[in-house]
Motif scaffolding. Sequence first.
Motif, PDB file in Angstrom:
ATOM      1  N   ASP A   1      -2.200  26.466 -35.979  1.00  0.00           N
ATOM      2  CA  ASP A   1      -2.470  26.436 -34.543  1.00  0.00           C
ATOM      3  C   ASP A   1      -3.228  25.184 -34.121  1.00  0.00           C
TER       4      ASP A   1
ATOM      5  N   SER B 242      -2.439  30.470 -25.674  1.00  0.00           N
ATOM      6  CA  SER B 242      -2.700  31.687 -26.439  1.00  0.00           C
ATOM      7  C   SER B 242      -1.954  32.895 -25.880  1.00  0.00           C
TER       8      SER B 242
ATOM      9  N   TYR C  45       6.253  28.663 -32.943  1.00  0.00           N
ATOM     10  CA  TYR C  45       5.707  27.506 -32.245  1.00  0.00           C
ATOM     11  C   TYR C  45       6.678  26.909 -31.234  1.00  0.00           C
TER      12      TYR C  45
ATOM     13  N   ARG D  84       6.669  29.057 -28.215  1.00  0.00           N
ATOM     14  CA  ARG D  84       5.431  28.896 -27.449  1.00  0.00           C
ATOM     15  C   ARG D  84       5.540  27.692 -26.512  1.00  0.00           C
TER      16      ARG D  84
ATOM     17  N   GLY E  47       0.898  33.605 -28.176  1.00  0.00           N
ATOM     18  CA  GLY E  47       0.540  33.536 -29.586  1.00  0.00           C
ATOM     19  C   GLY E  47       1.427  34.347 -30.502  1.00  0.00           C
TER      20      GLY E  47
ATOM     21  N   ASN F 283      -1.709  22.935 -31.197  1.00  0.00           N
ATOM     22  CA  ASN F 283      -2.421  22.802 -29.927  1.00  0.00           C
ATOM     23  C   ASN F 283      -2.776  21.359 -29.625  1.00  0.00           C
TER      24      ASN F 283
END
Length: 633
Positions: free
Chosen positions: A383, A433, A440, A443, A436, A387
Amino acid sequence: MSGLIGYLNFAPDELTSLAQATKERLCRFPWNTWDWWTAPDGRSGLGRVDIGIFNPQPQPVVSPDGQVLVFLSGELYRVNALRWELEAAGAVFHRHDDPELVLAAYLAHGPDFIKHLEGAFHLAILDLRRQELLIANDRFGLRPLYYTQYRDKFAFAPEVKALILDPDFEKKLSLVAVAEYLRFQQLLGEKTFFEGIQLLPPASLLKYDLREGHLEIQPYWSFAEIPQLTLSTPYEEIVEEAARLFQQAIDTLSADDRRVGLYLSGGLDSRLIAGCLAKRQTGFPTISYGDSWSVDVQLARQIAACVGAEHHFFEFTDGNWILDFVDLHLELTEGHHSWIHSHGMSTLPKVRDLFEVNLTGWGVDTGLGGHYWDPLLEDAVDDYAFNSYFFYLYNQKYQWPGLTEGEGEVLYGAGFRSRMQGLAFDSFVREISRFGGFAYEQRAEYFNVLNHNRRATQNYVTFNSSHFENRFPGYDYRLLDFVYSFPLAWRPHRRLQQDVIECINPRLARIPQAKNGLLFTRRALPRLMHYLVTRFRQRFNRHIACVFPEPKSLYADYENWLRHELRTWAEEILFDGRLAARGIFNPGAVRSLFDRHISGRELHTIGKIAPIMTLEMVLREYFDNPSGDNPAP
């Protein structure tokens, strides 16, 4: 912007005053319509401002017993099956419009009614029996609605300005919003520049208890409901089905008697819509604008000719048109969109005469294009890596490059520097988040749909909705359910989008793309031949003599306009003393950013200076008092 308005639990004289002030503020044009209903006790009121195209009959729609009222802004799609079901259950329809259908669905299904609706809308249902207000929107929040709750009052509106008219509302600047805006040139999630005012999340059912003043928001749909399929389906079948579903979406959105058209560029989205629409009709209006020698404008002409459209072009000879429309752009977008994204505004008055409904390409590249697929995001080791890299992309790659870490450190004034540190990154991570539970790459894609799309590029739809309505083939439920069910790896570099264009109209695939001048077709031989000819011409022009015509890359040159015809205007905003007096920014750092841009030695510095200008305009318009002697924050 069309939309619904509500003021609940206000004193009767306050309500009357607010309703009148809201009508005067939001009904800007001669074609705006206004509906208003006041509760018998005079303490609550609901209304609608509109441009009179979708569902033009007066609202609200009221149940036979007078106890349930419905307001709706926007429209529903594919309603026949629901209407037949409700008629079979005993419902009787008189108006045959969408608000009446919502009322019947609510009376039949209660709060679950929303799961039976598809479209681009937000709606309000006041149930006097239950003393409850329900507000809902479509899956993707395609028609913005803002809300606030303070003291014992609750209010909602399609524009923030209608929620700050009440003197009891305390206008307080959100520093998190400021940090996001200066880093990303947009806000994230549901934030506005005002603490206490939020954007209604997409796919939401809001319940407000009039007795207790209790507010609850529940999602009725999420991306998690889309089944994830394997790659066992042959890719060719995926292309054929995606093309079929996109054509079906265009057929649905152009089936009535309203005049439809679209804006054309040299990209994929609009040409895909044009190719599908041409299968239904010819001679539909298309629009392009900008420098007449730009590649987008020239390719738009070719696309229009290919599909038999009636093409209209609006030329930008310089940047002075911005000064004519910047106030209206701020009024309609409320600063959520920087002034460097106001292109198209100058066309609105004339385009309104050409069509009633714009089939917008907004969102098409997200679903079919897979535009935000990146191997470093998909294969992030954890993460932290995901991020930080995604933050970098959002800050530097997905729009004009924003402030770097170093620039952010020196930009803020002494009283704000410590308070602003880390706000943008921390907020960014909190928004990510929400997704989550996904891989990925998902996301990144879902975050983009609900942030970059909804909080940045949607503002193009917001301001042109002041003159005509929009329909959204890129957000068709069936299409996105299908496309998002397959791994994003099928769509990198717009592969699926290219193949869908080839499937729908091969001639459109042989018109080059604006970004790199290459063909969209995936047929190897014509693509290779065109590539070799294009590269030969470019290198001959560059190294021997400029013989072959090359169009300009930019249809709108905001950077140079700011260095020349817009410079005086910018300096008045940045350096007349009002921005410095607020203390938010270090005047020396602002001057340095502006001078760097004016020097022309760096590319894309406008993404650093334009948000500061827009923020200052927001503060002056919506935070400062009329006398100007009590500046924000």
